[in-house]
Write an enzyme that holds these catalytic residues in place. Sequence first.
Site, mmCIF file in Angstrom:
data_model
loop_
_atom_site.group_PDB
_atom_site.id
_atom_site.type_symbol
_atom_site.label_atom_id
_atom_site.label_comp_id
_atom_site.label_asym_id
_atom_site.label_seq_id
_atom_site.Cartn_x
_atom_site.Cartn_y
_atom_site.Cartn_z
ATOM 1 C CE1 TYR A 1 2.087 -48.219 53.113
ATOM 2 C CE2 TYR A 1 0.318 -48.042 51.505
ATOM 3 C CZ TYR A 1 1.658 -47.934 51.833
ATOM 4 O OH TYR A 1 2.559 -47.536 50.884
ATOM 5 C CE LYS B 1 2.921 -44.620 52.414
ATOM 6 N NZ LYS B 1 4.274 -44.053 52.294
ATOM 7 C CG HIS C 1 1.536 -54.777 46.049
ATOM 8 N ND1 HIS C 1 2.722 -54.204 46.436
ATOM 9 C CD2 HIS C 1 0.576 -54.204 46.809
ATOM 10 C CE1 HIS C 1 2.483 -53.316 47.387
ATOM 11 N NE2 HIS C 1 1.198 -53.294 47.633
ATOM 12 C CB SER D 1 -0.560 -46.043 48.550
ATOM 13 O OG SER D 1 -1.534 -47.009 48.234
ATOM 14 C CB SER D 2 -4.389 -45.680 44.630
ATOM 15 O OG SER D 2 -4.091 -47.061 44.694
ATOM 16 C CB CYS D 3 -4.736 -47.972 49.802
ATOM 17 S SG CYS D 3 -3.410 -47.418 50.884
#
Length: 307
Positions: free
Chosen positions: A137, A141, A180, A108-110
């Site tokens: 999270y 990742k 989301h 994920s971009s997070c």
Amino acid sequence: MDKNAKIYVAGHRGLVGSAILRALENQGFTNLVTRTSQELDLLDYQKTAQFFAEEKPDYVFLAAAKVGGIQANNTYRADFLYENLMIQNNVIHQAYVNNVKKLLFLGSSCIYPKMAPQPLKEDSLLTGTLEPTNEPYAIAKIAGIKMCDAYRSQYNSNFISAMPTNMYGPNDNYDLNNSHVLPALLRKFHEAKEQNHPEVVVWGTGTPLREFLHSDDLADACIFLMQNYDDFGHVNVGIGEDISIKDLALLIKKIVGYEGNLVWDTSKPDGTPRKLMDVSKINDMGWKAKIGLEEGIRDVYQKKLKN
């Protein structure tokens, strides 16, 4: 990937996994393996090991994860860290043990620091502090990316990682407590229209900028990477353009046909001020997203209405 190679899609009923499964079927892959979470609990090491030993997949798309929006990430911090680490540890290790030819891990971009330079380049990983609300999270990742690289380094395993931007598409989660922003807005505007509510309340100030990628585009990118990328380090997958949450809300309001007022609850968090992916790495390999945002949201909304 040969058309009859055995391919395991982990998380095939989720937003991303279901899109990968559809894309594989559409491209003529015939030997596809899936398990629901009831049939196979990927948190369970023994059951995951038994599954891999029996099925012996050639390729693995690891799209299984515990996911959610700001509220869910911030509330269930231990669950998000523990469950995601366990799923990916079990699947990645068993892929190595059972000589899987290639695995693609989805993140994920997070993973990027909250204040990383925009657009987010792959080499910004681990250069600063993460956004606090989804830090557990993100850490899971990041561990997955590093695990793929570590198995490549130590065992020569062909494990790669793709980091998509914010996703939307069929089989999205519309639960207002843990979805989301895009599906949550679709549901809010649809219900307000159906029930003749005079206004819709949206979290935050509306100023944060976000990028949105249709899950069918991501699935196409995943299959592209599975066939064209064999290296250390993750690859960003996005559309390369962003939109403010305010403009997104106005676009969804228009698509749904809601005519009431929009109210911003500024007591609620905005999250990261901007999240735009630098997608030059995958673009330079020859892949680009095809589905425009308005076209994609209209398609998702029409399909949701039919169901």
